[in-house]
Structures are given as C-alpha cells and as structure tokens.
Enzyme design. Sequence first.
Site, short mmCIF file in Angstrom:
data_model
loop_
_atom_site.label_atom_id
_atom_site.label_comp_id
_atom_site.label_asym_id
_atom_site.label_seq_id
_atom_site.Cartn_x
_atom_site.Cartn_y
_atom_site.Cartn_z
N ASN A 71 5.06 -3.62 4.81
CA ASN A 71 4.69 -1.89 4.29
C ASN A 71 5.12 -1.15 5.13
OD1 ASN A 71 2.94 0.68 3.13
ND2 ASN A 71 1.28 -0.92 3.00
N ARG A 119 5.89 -2.54 -0.12
CA ARG A 119 5.59 -2.15 -1.16
C ARG A 119 5.89 0.12 -0.67
NH1 ARG A 119 -0.68 0.25 0.32
NH2 ARG A 119 -0.76 1.45 -1.36
N HIS A 123 -2.48 3.47 -5.78
CA HIS A 123 -3.00 2.28 -5.88
C HIS A 123 -2.71 1.04 -7.10
CE1 HIS A 123 -6.46 4.73 -3.12
NE2 HIS A 123 -5.63 3.91 -2.35
N ARG A 145 -10.11 13.32 1.08
CA ARG A 145 -9.00 14.09 0.59
C ARG A 145 -10.45 15.01 -0.71
NH1 ARG A 145 -5.34 9.37 -1.01
NH2 ARG A 145 -4.29 9.42 0.48
N GLU A 174 -3.83 -6.59 -2.72
CA GLU A 174 -2.36 -5.56 -2.83
C GLU A 174 -1.04 -6.47 -2.01
OE1 GLU A 174 -2.50 -1.43 -2.76
OE2 GLU A 174 -4.46 -1.76 -1.41
#
Length: 394
Positions: free
Chosen positions: A7, A89, A178, A237, A380
């Site tokens: 990642n 990723r 996601h 956020r 993930e």
Amino acid sequence: MNVLVINAGSSSLKYQLMNPETGDVTAKGLCERIYIDGRLTHKVGDKKVVKDIPMPTHSEAISAVLDILQDAEHGVIKSVDEIDAVGHRVLHGGMKFSDSCIIDDACIKAIEDCIPLGPLHNPANLMGIRACQAVMPGKPQVAVFDTAFHMTMPPKAYRYAIPTEYYENDDIRRYGFHGTSHKYIARRVAALLGKKEFKLVNCHLGNGSSLSAVKDGKCMDTSMGLSPLAGVPMGTRSGDIDACVVQFICNKYGMSVDDCLTMLNKKSGVLAVSGVSSDFRDLEDGAANGNADCQLALDKFCYEVAKYVGAYAAALNGIDVLTFTAGVGENGPDTRQAICDYLGFMGIKLDPEKNKVRGKEQLISAPDSAVQVWVVPTNEELMIAQDTAELVNG
Ligand code: ADP
C-alpha cells in the site's frame, strides 16, 4: 503461496507478506519518510525492529523491504524467489476497472488515466508499482482498486443529478471507496450464512467511514462519492455537505476552493464538532467526563450512520444482515448500540452481552432480531492477497 501486499502512499509504504489461503501474515511493516530520509519498521510476530535507511525514492524503500525480508536476523525468506506475486492497493480505478487486474503496460496507462480522479493517491500507488517493477523485474503484480467493488451500482445510484456533460465528458459520478473492505465483508457474510443470496448493509466505520448496500454479493449503493469526502461525517472529513457551504465560505473568507476542500477533508468531521479529537476513544472519554461537544460529535456520527442504514434498507427493500467493521465498528460497542437504537423500527435488536465484543467476529443481535447484526473484522490485505492469487493462478 506468498503474496507481498503493498500500500504505497506519497511518502510512506505499508507491506505485508502473507499466505492468501490461510491469511497467515509472515511479516509486515512500514517505510516512512520516503524522499525525506527514510525509516523502516519491520514486524515478525511480536518482534519489531526499526531501522533508519536512506529512501530517496520508492525503489529504495522496496529494496529495503526485500532486504529485511531476507535478513539473517529479521528475515522470513531466503530469496525473493519465495515471493510468488505482489498485490498493490490502488485508490481510484475510475470507470476503467470493475475488478482487480494483472499489471501490464495497458493497466498502468489506465491507472494513469485515472489520476485526475485520484490526484493524491494514484501517483503514489504508481510509484509503488514502478518501484516493484524496477527491483523485482518479471514478478507478477496485480492492482486491486478501492473503487472496483462498487462498479455494480445501477445508474440511479451512481449518477449525480447534474448536467450529463460532466458525466459523459469528465466521468463525474459516484464511485465509492473502501471497496476492498466491503467486498471482504460481503464474502465473509456469505461464508457465515452459507448462502449467496442476502441483502446486506455494511458499516465500515474507522477514521474514514463508508456504508454500502449489497445484494447477493453485489454493491448496489455506497455512501462515498467521486471522492472519499462524501457520506457520513468521519474523523476529520465533513461527509455530505450542501455545495453552497463551499461557495459561502470561499466568498466570505477569500478562501480558495482547494483550501476550503482541505478544511472539509482535514479539519472537519467529529474532530470539528467535538473540538477535541478525531479519535473515537478520546470522544468517548470526553463524553464520559461531561464534555457536551464530544457527546454531540458521537450523537451526530451515530445519527448520520443510522440514516444511511435506513436509506439503504429502503434501497434494498429490506435487509437480512447488518455488519460493523473497521476501527470503530469493530471496537465501539456504545457506537454500535447508539446506531442500532435508531433502527428498532426495522426489528433490529442487539444482545447487550454479545455486543460487548471487540475486534472479533461475532453475531451481536438478539435471537428475536429481525435482522442479523454481526461484527466482522475487516482484512483488506487478505482480500488484496486473495485477488492477487486468483489472477496470478489464472
Ligand atoms: P483507518 O480509517 O485509519 O484505517 P481505523 O479503521 O483503524 O481507521 O479506525 C480508527 C478509529 O477506530 C479511531 O477513531 C479509533 O478511535 C477507533 N478505535 C480503535 N480502537 C478502538 C477502541 N478500542 N474503542 C473505540 N474506538 C476504537
């Protein structure tokens, strides 16, 4: 089989060497401060080592990872040949990727074409891919996209109600993120129920949060949009917001749109409402000590998540399963309870004892609940490793 899961961020790179069949992680770690100086943190089981290693580019970071994986003291493999494939990723696959893909020139070109949609992440993801190509030439590599799982959404879910030209000329639409986590949870639920046909709402609640509505394993709707800013309020956020707020703030304070968006991405969410922290543990501590703003931040978060669950129950014409995952979803019994308190009208009822679980897969609904509610820890990296193995093994 050994898959190296990567990642890559702009100045950091996380890695895990894992077996996609068992999910066993042989080693994992993090390269930080790439382009600045370089630091490697490497973990094997409970053992951790931190080394300062010059990383002028991502290539030196990958080289450092391969070196430590083969290191006499901290290593787990004897040669790079023991790594069968690399899974990356990648944030944004735009409309070009509805699935993971073997990395070749065409795939790299398509990821480049998506840079306008993922201007911060896609270039960094590409640096990780190119570094692996440079350091491990010929090694099979796979790109796994955060957006791909959501590409099954119907147009009524993904189209914005704005002039068509922006969709047709500029690919402006809901994409969702996601996706690797939502896909992993949908597959876990299929395994837990022993069937493929079910209606699921998955709540991925972490520092970034998103919900998805899934029917028979396929995504029908999701709360994030063109970017990960949309949906429920998150750590920092804002989540969904009236676009006129941007216009008002920019005009009144002479702020640029970019600066206003930075504020909405980095200084908003539960951090802004609480004035204390983006971390839910701090908010829970604050609320327990009588801080009303921390309580308001938690209330706002749970209220908005519950509203999305209600909306997705309508979108799916009822649901069979509700899942909670990611940092808050897996570890926040009070948050799960507060969300489910809004959903009693749907027959959702938690078992308070079972809901105490943290970080473990467990059914947490009461036996007479109309909807099964589960905590399912996300993984993930495992999803990336499994997709990589599937594609590489044909
Ligand atoms: P990211 O989006 O960065 O992957 P995570 O999924 O790791 O985020 O979630 C981070 C959030 O999970 C933080 O707000 C943190 O407070 C919360 N969290 C982690 N552990 C716990 C816990 N034991 N109790 C409550 N919240 C927790």
